[in-house]
Design a protein around this motif. Structure first.
Motif, PDB file in Angstrom:
ATOM      1  N   LEU A 168      23.930  17.277  75.972  1.00 27.42           N
ATOM      2  CA  LEU A 168      24.176  15.934  76.474  1.00 27.42           C
ATOM      3  C   LEU A 168      25.232  16.044  77.558  1.00 27.42           C
ATOM      4  O   LEU A 168      26.076  16.943  77.522  1.00 27.42           O
ATOM      5  CB  LEU A 168      24.688  15.030  75.350  1.00 27.42           C
ATOM      6  N   SER A 169      25.178  15.126  78.509  1.00 30.77           N
ATOM      7  CA  SER A 169      26.228  15.086  79.521  1.00 30.77           C
ATOM      8  C   SER A 169      27.231  14.006  79.119  1.00 30.77           C
ATOM      9  O   SER A 169      26.950  13.179  78.246  1.00 30.77           O
ATOM     10  CB  SER A 169      25.645  14.787  80.904  1.00 30.77           C
TER      11      SER A 169
ATOM     12  N   LEU B 224      24.856  18.561  68.953  1.00 36.76           N
ATOM     13  CA  LEU B 224      24.540  18.896  70.344  1.00 36.76           C
ATOM     14  C   LEU B 224      25.825  19.059  71.135  1.00 36.76           C
ATOM     15  O   LEU B 224      26.742  18.238  71.006  1.00 36.76           O
ATOM     16  CB  LEU B 224      23.728  17.772  70.993  1.00 36.76           C
ATOM     17  N   PRO B 225      25.897  20.088  71.967  1.00 31.32           N
ATOM     18  CA  PRO B 225      27.076  20.211  72.818  1.00 31.32           C
ATOM     19  C   PRO B 225      27.021  19.176  73.949  1.00 31.32           C
ATOM     20  O   PRO B 225      25.947  18.827  74.444  1.00 31.32           O
ATOM     21  CB  PRO B 225      26.981  21.635  73.376  1.00 31.32           C
ATOM     22  N   VAL B 226      28.182  18.687  74.318  1.00 34.12           N
ATOM     23  CA  VAL B 226      28.322  17.782  75.459  1.00 34.12           C
ATOM     24  C   VAL B 226      28.990  18.595  76.561  1.00 34.12           C
ATOM     25  O   VAL B 226      30.033  19.207  76.336  1.00 34.12           O
ATOM     26  CB  VAL B 226      29.179  16.549  75.094  1.00 34.12           C
TER      27      VAL B 226
ATOM     28  N   GLY C  30      28.775  22.408  83.490  1.00 36.25           N
ATOM     29  CA  GLY C  30      28.277  23.108  82.309  1.00 36.25           C
ATOM     30  C   GLY C  30      29.333  23.532  81.316  1.00 36.25           C
ATOM     31  O   GLY C  30      29.048  24.249  80.363  1.00 36.25           O
ATOM     32  N   ARG C  31      30.581  23.081  81.517  1.00 36.72           N
ATOM     33  CA  ARG C  31      31.671  23.411  80.592  1.00 36.72           C
ATOM     34  C   ARG C  31      31.583  22.499  79.375  1.00 36.72           C
ATOM     35  O   ARG C  31      31.407  21.289  79.499  1.00 36.72           O
ATOM     36  CB  ARG C  31      33.019  23.256  81.281  1.00 36.72           C
ATOM     37  N   VAL C  32      31.724  23.075  78.197  1.00 34.80           N
ATOM     38  CA  VAL C  32      31.655  22.307  76.954  1.00 34.80           C
ATOM     39  C   VAL C  32      32.907  21.444  76.820  1.00 34.80           C
ATOM     40  O   VAL C  32      34.028  21.948  76.880  1.00 34.80           O
ATOM     41  CB  VAL C  32      31.519  23.240  75.728  1.00 34.80           C
TER      42      VAL C  32
ATOM     43  N   SER D 157      27.503  15.005  66.767  1.00 28.87           N
ATOM     44  CA  SER D 157      26.806  15.385  65.545  1.00 28.87           C
ATOM     45  C   SER D 157      25.983  14.215  65.025  1.00 28.87           C
ATOM     46  O   SER D 157      26.158  13.072  65.458  1.00 28.87           O
ATOM     47  CB  SER D 157      27.818  15.803  64.475  1.00 28.87           C
ATOM     48  N   ARG D 158      25.110  14.516  64.092  1.00 28.86           N
ATOM     49  CA  ARG D 158      24.353  13.448  63.431  1.00 28.86           C
ATOM     50  C   ARG D 158      25.309  12.437  62.813  1.00 28.86           C
ATOM     51  O   ARG D 158      25.079  11.242  62.872  1.00 28.86           O
ATOM     52  CB  ARG D 158      23.475  14.022  62.323  1.00 28.86           C
ATOM     53  N   GLY D 159      26.378  12.944  62.216  1.00 22.28           N
ATOM     54  CA  GLY D 159      27.366  12.062  61.588  1.00 22.28           C
ATOM     55  C   GLY D 159      27.990  11.105  62.582  1.00 22.28           C
ATOM     56  O   GLY D 159      28.210   9.930  62.273  1.00 22.28           O
TER      57      GLY D 159
END
Length: 150
Positions: free
Chosen positions: A96-97, A117-119, A124-126, A131-133
């Motif tokens: 995700l952005s 999912l990483p944002v 492109g830096r994390v 999370s689902r939570g």
């Protein structure tokens, strides 16, 4: 979104990643290069599959024999120092952005059955993890905000 993200380098060993998971009560980390750019993901599921006991299969010209599995202690000794670059997901990474909507997060998490999912930012830096939570908490808040008690 979780902003305090634990990450690993591709050279980090399976043993070190397991330690990070256990210490921080998490089930996955983005794998980044030296500049913090996402290069992969590794989850508890990836590690479980990597460490699972495999039956030995022996082939002859006309038959295949299935032998016993190796003892877990032997598997762990052989595989714990493996760099996670050998088991991480590298292709078709979903991210995700920082500009993505809640709907985007919900869609990706449900479509691909991901737990997190990483944002990433524009280079492109994390910068975080969704999370689902996080999504469930947000949906619950949206639902409770729209309800009126009579």
């Amino acid at each position: 979104m979780i902003y305090d993200v634990y990450t690993a380098l591709p050279t980090t060993s399976v043993k070190e990643v397991l330690g990070t998971f256990e210490k921080n009560k998490i089930g996955g980390v983005p794998v980044v290069d030296g500049k913090g750019i996402l290069v992969g993901m590794v989850t508890d599921g990836d590690i479980v599959r990597f460490l699972s006991l495999q039956e030995k299969v022996y082939f002859t010209f006309s038959m295949a024999y299935v032998g016993e599995t190796e003892p877990i202690e032997k598997v762990l000794k052989q595989r714990m120092n493996t760099p996670i670059s050998e088991i991480m997901v590298k292709k078709n990474l979903k991210t995700l952005s920082t500009d993505d909507t809640m709907e985007s997060a919900l869609s990706l998490l449900s479509k691909h059955h991901f737990k997190k999912l990483p944002v990433v930012n524009g280079v492109g830096r994390v910068v975080g993890i969704i999370s689902r939570g996080d999504v469930i908490n947000r949906l619950a808040k949206m639902t409770s905000d729209s309800l009126t008690i009579s």
